[in-house]
Write a protein that holds these residues in place. Sequence first.
Motif, PDB file in Angstrom:
ATOM      1  N   PRO A   1      -3.679  -7.744 -15.358  1.00  0.00           N
ATOM      2  CA  PRO A   1      -3.126  -6.658 -14.548  1.00  0.00           C
ATOM      3  C   PRO A   1      -1.922  -7.103 -13.720  1.00  0.00           C
ATOM      4  O   PRO A   1      -1.680  -8.297 -13.549  1.00  0.00           O
ATOM      5  CB  PRO A   1      -4.295  -6.248 -13.669  1.00  0.00           C
ATOM      6  N   PHE A   2      -1.233  -6.102 -13.166  1.00  0.00           N
ATOM      7  CA  PHE A   2       0.010  -6.363 -12.457  1.00  0.00           C
ATOM      8  C   PHE A   2      -0.111  -5.921 -11.005  1.00  0.00           C
ATOM      9  O   PHE A   2      -1.012  -5.142 -10.647  1.00  0.00           O
ATOM     10  CB  PHE A   2       1.171  -5.624 -13.133  1.00  0.00           C
ATOM     11  N   ALA A   3       0.821  -6.457 -10.174  1.00  0.00           N
ATOM     12  CA  ALA A   3       0.917  -6.069  -8.759  1.00  0.00           C
ATOM     13  C   ALA A   3       2.344  -5.652  -8.488  1.00  0.00           C
ATOM     14  O   ALA A   3       3.299  -6.328  -8.908  1.00  0.00           O
ATOM     15  CB  ALA A   3       0.511  -7.211  -7.848  1.00  0.00           C
ATOM     16  N   ALA A   4       2.498  -4.561  -7.802  1.00  0.00           N
ATOM     17  CA  ALA A   4       3.826  -4.029  -7.481  1.00  0.00           C
ATOM     18  C   ALA A   4       3.815  -3.501  -6.067  1.00  0.00           C
ATOM     19  O   ALA A   4       2.740  -3.276  -5.465  1.00  0.00           O
ATOM     20  CB  ALA A   4       4.220  -2.939  -8.470  1.00  0.00           C
ATOM     21  N   ALA A   5       5.014  -3.351  -5.499  1.00  0.00           N
ATOM     22  CA  ALA A   5       5.148  -2.862  -4.128  1.00  0.00           C
ATOM     23  C   ALA A   5       6.307  -1.882  -4.066  1.00  0.00           C
ATOM     24  O   ALA A   5       7.319  -2.044  -4.774  1.00  0.00           O
ATOM     25  CB  ALA A   5       5.374  -4.009  -3.161  1.00  0.00           C
TER      26      ALA A   5
ATOM     27  N   SER B   1      11.778   3.775  -8.504  1.00  0.00           N
ATOM     28  CA  SER B   1      11.188   2.871  -9.489  1.00  0.00           C
ATOM     29  C   SER B   1      10.238   1.905  -8.805  1.00  0.00           C
ATOM     30  O   SER B   1      10.567   1.301  -7.775  1.00  0.00           O
ATOM     31  CB  SER B   1      12.288   2.116 -10.227  1.00  0.00           C
ATOM     32  N   VAL B   2       9.071   1.778  -9.394  1.00  0.00           N
ATOM     33  CA  VAL B   2       8.044   0.894  -8.830  1.00  0.00           C
ATOM     34  C   VAL B   2       7.874  -0.349  -9.706  1.00  0.00           C
ATOM     35  O   VAL B   2       7.921  -1.476  -9.235  1.00  0.00           O
ATOM     36  CB  VAL B   2       6.710   1.649  -8.691  1.00  0.00           C
ATOM     37  N   PHE B   3       7.680  -0.141 -11.033  1.00  0.00           N
ATOM     38  CA  PHE B   3       7.381  -1.267 -11.914  1.00  0.00           C
ATOM     39  C   PHE B   3       7.583  -0.809 -13.351  1.00  0.00           C
ATOM     40  O   PHE B   3       7.583   0.392 -13.653  1.00  0.00           O
ATOM     41  CB  PHE B   3       5.931  -1.742 -11.702  1.00  0.00           C
ATOM     42  N   GLN B   4       7.754  -1.749 -14.267  1.00  0.00           N
ATOM     43  CA  GLN B   4       7.865  -1.447 -15.690  1.00  0.00           C
ATOM     44  C   GLN B   4       6.884  -2.312 -16.447  1.00  0.00           C
ATOM     45  O   GLN B   4       6.830  -3.530 -16.268  1.00  0.00           O
ATOM     46  CB  GLN B   4       9.289  -1.706 -16.206  1.00  0.00           C
TER      47      GLN B   4
ATOM     48  N   THR C   1      -3.713  -1.103 -19.044  1.00  0.00           N
ATOM     49  CA  THR C   1      -3.611  -2.143 -18.012  1.00  0.00           C
ATOM     50  C   THR C   1      -3.571  -1.475 -16.652  1.00  0.00           C
ATOM     51  O   THR C   1      -3.322  -0.253 -16.554  1.00  0.00           O
ATOM     52  CB  THR C   1      -2.373  -3.010 -18.223  1.00  0.00           C
ATOM     53  N   THR C   2      -3.792  -2.254 -15.627  1.00  0.00           N
ATOM     54  CA  THR C   2      -3.830  -1.752 -14.249  1.00  0.00           C
ATOM     55  C   THR C   2      -2.684  -2.348 -13.454  1.00  0.00           C
ATOM     56  O   THR C   2      -2.446  -3.577 -13.499  1.00  0.00           O
ATOM     57  CB  THR C   2      -5.165  -2.091 -13.577  1.00  0.00           C
ATOM     58  N   ILE C   3      -2.000  -1.498 -12.721  1.00  0.00           N
ATOM     59  CA  ILE C   3      -0.938  -1.938 -11.808  1.00  0.00           C
ATOM     60  C   ILE C   3      -1.382  -1.568 -10.398  1.00  0.00           C
ATOM     61  O   ILE C   3      -1.568  -0.379 -10.077  1.00  0.00           O
ATOM     62  CB  ILE C   3       0.408  -1.258 -12.149  1.00  0.00           C
ATOM     63  N   ASN C   4      -1.585  -2.606  -9.546  1.00  0.00           N
ATOM     64  CA  ASN C   4      -1.975  -2.392  -8.151  1.00  0.00           C
ATOM     65  C   ASN C   4      -0.702  -2.236  -7.317  1.00  0.00           C
ATOM     66  O   ASN C   4       0.013  -3.207  -7.051  1.00  0.00           O
ATOM     67  CB  ASN C   4      -2.811  -3.558  -7.636  1.00  0.00           C
ATOM     68  N   VAL C   5      -0.443  -1.034  -6.888  1.00  0.00           N
ATOM     69  CA  VAL C   5       0.767  -0.717  -6.140  1.00  0.00           C
ATOM     70  C   VAL C   5       0.431  -0.730  -4.652  1.00  0.00           C
ATOM     71  O   VAL C   5      -0.540  -0.080  -4.217  1.00  0.00           O
ATOM     72  CB  VAL C   5       1.334   0.643  -6.563  1.00  0.00           C
ATOM     73  N   THR C   6       1.242  -1.474  -3.889  1.00  0.00           N
ATOM     74  CA  THR C   6       1.060  -1.566  -2.439  1.00  0.00           C
ATOM     75  C   THR C   6       2.273  -0.950  -1.757  1.00  0.00           C
ATOM     76  O   THR C   6       3.418  -1.249  -2.119  1.00  0.00           O
ATOM     77  CB  THR C   6       0.906  -3.032  -2.002  1.00  0.00           C
ATOM     78  N   LEU C   7       2.008  -0.155  -0.750  1.00  0.00           N
ATOM     79  CA  LEU C   7       3.082   0.424   0.042  1.00  0.00           C
ATOM     80  C   LEU C   7       3.475  -0.564   1.135  1.00  0.00           C
ATOM     81  O   LEU C   7       2.625  -0.995   1.940  1.00  0.00           O
ATOM     82  CB  LEU C   7       2.631   1.748   0.665  1.00  0.00           C
ATOM     83  N   THR C   8       4.718  -0.963   1.149  1.00  0.00           N
ATOM     84  CA  THR C   8       5.208  -1.866   2.206  1.00  0.00           C
ATOM     85  C   THR C   8       5.599  -1.056   3.429  1.00  0.00           C
ATOM     86  O   THR C   8       5.911   0.142   3.345  1.00  0.00           O
ATOM     87  CB  THR C   8       6.414  -2.668   1.713  1.00  0.00           C
TER      88      THR C   8
END
Length: 813
Positions: free
Chosen positions: A165-169, A179-182, A254-261
């Motif tokens: 899995p992925f992590a994005a912010a 855009s968050v992630f690709q 797949t899972t992308i864990n998106v975090t708000l900064t």
Amino acid sequence: MRIPATTACLCPLLICLCFVQRSYGTSQPRSNVRAPRNQTKHLEGEKDVHHRPKRGWIWNQFFVLEEHIGPEIQHVGKLHSNSDKGDGSVRYLLSGEEAGTIFVIDEVTGDIHATKSLDREKKGQYVLHAQAIDRYTNRSLEPESEFIIKVQDVNDNAPKFPDGPFAAAVPEMADVGTSVFQVTATDADDPTYGNSAKIVYSILQGQPYFSVDPKTGVIRTALSNMDREARERYPVVVQAKDMAGSVGGLSGSTTINVTLTDVNDNPPKFPQKNYQLYVPESAQIGKAVGKIKATDEDLGVNAEMRYSITNAEGKAMFSITTDTDQKEGIISLRRPLNYEKRKVHMLHIEGVNTHLDSRFSHLGPFKDTTTLRIIIGDVDEPPVFSMDYYIMDVYENSPVGTEVGTVTAQDPDSTKSPIRYFVDHSEEEQVYFTISVNNGVIKTTRSLDREDVAWHNITVMASEVDNPSHVSHVPVTIQVLDVNDNAPYIARDDEIIVCESSRAGQVIQTVRPSDMDNFANGRFSFALPSDLPVNPNFTLKANEDNTASIVARRRQFSQAEQDLYQLPVVVRDGGEPVLSSTSTLTLRVCVCQRGGSSSSSSSSSNRVRTCQVPAFLSTAGLSTGAFIAILLCIIILLAIVVLFVLLRSKKGKKEPLIISEEDIRENVVTYDDEGGGEEDTEAFDIAALRNPAGAEQRRLRREVRSGEEGWLVACGPQSPSLVLLDTEDMHHVIRQRVVDADKDTSGPPYDSLQTYAYEGCGSPTGSVSSLGLAQVLPPELSYRDLEDWEPEGHMQARLFGTELSETEQTITP
């Protein structure tokens, strides 16, 4: 004829066959191409210059499906030669990759089968070689031909995300479409065959907050005003499906864990609008007395803030600083607190963000205010003096108990406790002052002398009667004022020089008096003692700067006549009462050096004079030339003496005792030295060789001669002492010396003549030696003839006369 493999692959005919095979699909997997009839093999050795060789047989690639799971083995294709008449005389052979294991051939019919299920993702094609031979003669009917068996793809692999899995912010409050992630999925199937590897992306979880581009896999925000303080993390599940997303396609996710900064979108806030703080009045200046904190929902630098006191009254008494780690405001004391003067202080405190974001300025001012009420607590404080330090004065020689001054202190508390005073004597070696315990009056304990100690520093302590442990200190400086109690004097350690060439009225020296009292006692006056007669040599002249000049009254002083003069001087001060003293100055007359004489001007009067030491030769009246001549003579005499000593030292070296080695007749030891006369006789007493009595008489003779300046006269035909001596002693000594000489092996091996200081007896000529003169009676001499001599002769007469009288007394029986 044999066809090369590379030529077969590029042949247009083969390309057409491949297209036909792909059009029929899997229904006609076998491909058998027979060479055209009009193509024949060249005869062995035959050459055709104008035409290419005709091919006997040629093979295209075969296709086989991967992942075959049928009950029977899969038929791949069939080999056939034009030479095969169907009678079984042709044998087909197969070689190459996996020939005999995966791929087998029927040697009679030429059918090729795959015995195992194949996986295109592991190996996509196999290269094999086909050959036809005569079964009976093993003769090659067809040349070896290369062909390819290609594994045909089926959709048997689902898309995969290899790094998930992925992590994005993404910043909170971001706009829609940010855009968050690709994400990118991979498919192991053949992308060139069908839609097995054509992927389409979609979101399974994360709506309506996020969206994904179905072709590129780019994830974007789909909802605005997402607040981190409300929700910080979002799990987004993205699916990738092949076959262009159609039914029956395979998929992976797949899972992308998106975090708000965080962004600064929240202002600081004080939890309360009013606070209260207790601070004792004994709090120290500069020390922290309390803390205050405003909350901010933001994080990091977005939550940093600065605290300040906004009201002037509170700012004058307190200060506030920001603790960046704890986000707190530290309140410190700026001035001392006094419960008796003010019991409450109000502070207006403001907290402001330091890092502002203009995008969110519309959300309101990013600051907040609150009120802090500080209550001052009463503390039992030590006494407080009316002044920070005291300066007092008192006259010297004042009687003991004289009042110097008063210090005052009081209890700052509301109780107003009585105060007691003390003097700290721990730093004083001698106690000069005391203080009244109740009223703080300082008095002297002994008489003070300003010339001894002009300033006194003491420390006064004050304590409360009710609480003696609270003590305050204050410094007190006491100045001792001067009174005229010391007479002036003229200190003159050196003598005053008076040149012989001084003139009448010339200033000899300027003197300045000294006074241990203060300069405020006035001017000094000078005079000669009135009870003494007028000094004919010197007088005094007072100047305007508290100095006096010694002036010569006459000219031409002579050191030979008188070299020292005494001048008493009376000095009076201008104090009250007037004090005076008489100082006696010593003036020495000298022959001054050139330029030492001075005029009567003030500048020349201060010139230091030095005495010129009189030259030793100048008293004898010798000129410089004569003095130089004398020095030259002395140097020449010294050189002669040194030369003479050197010559004597060389001459004094002993020459060989034997003059010639060839002269062996009679060797006489010769010495080219002159005897020392009486010095030799005194160096060794020969009488000791004769008898002890003779030695004692010789000693008495030397004692008599030492007192008579060494004058001794010996006369007579023969020394009587030799007659009286025992000759046996001398003979024994001579015999012993002969024996010793004979035993001496280091001496010459021949006779030698050795002489001794022995004259023998009965010499007709008598003796000229001075031995034994102490026992010889001097002749009757008359010294009256010496009266006509010079004084030196008279001295000799007295010496001889004395010796004669002493000698007569010695030999009288």
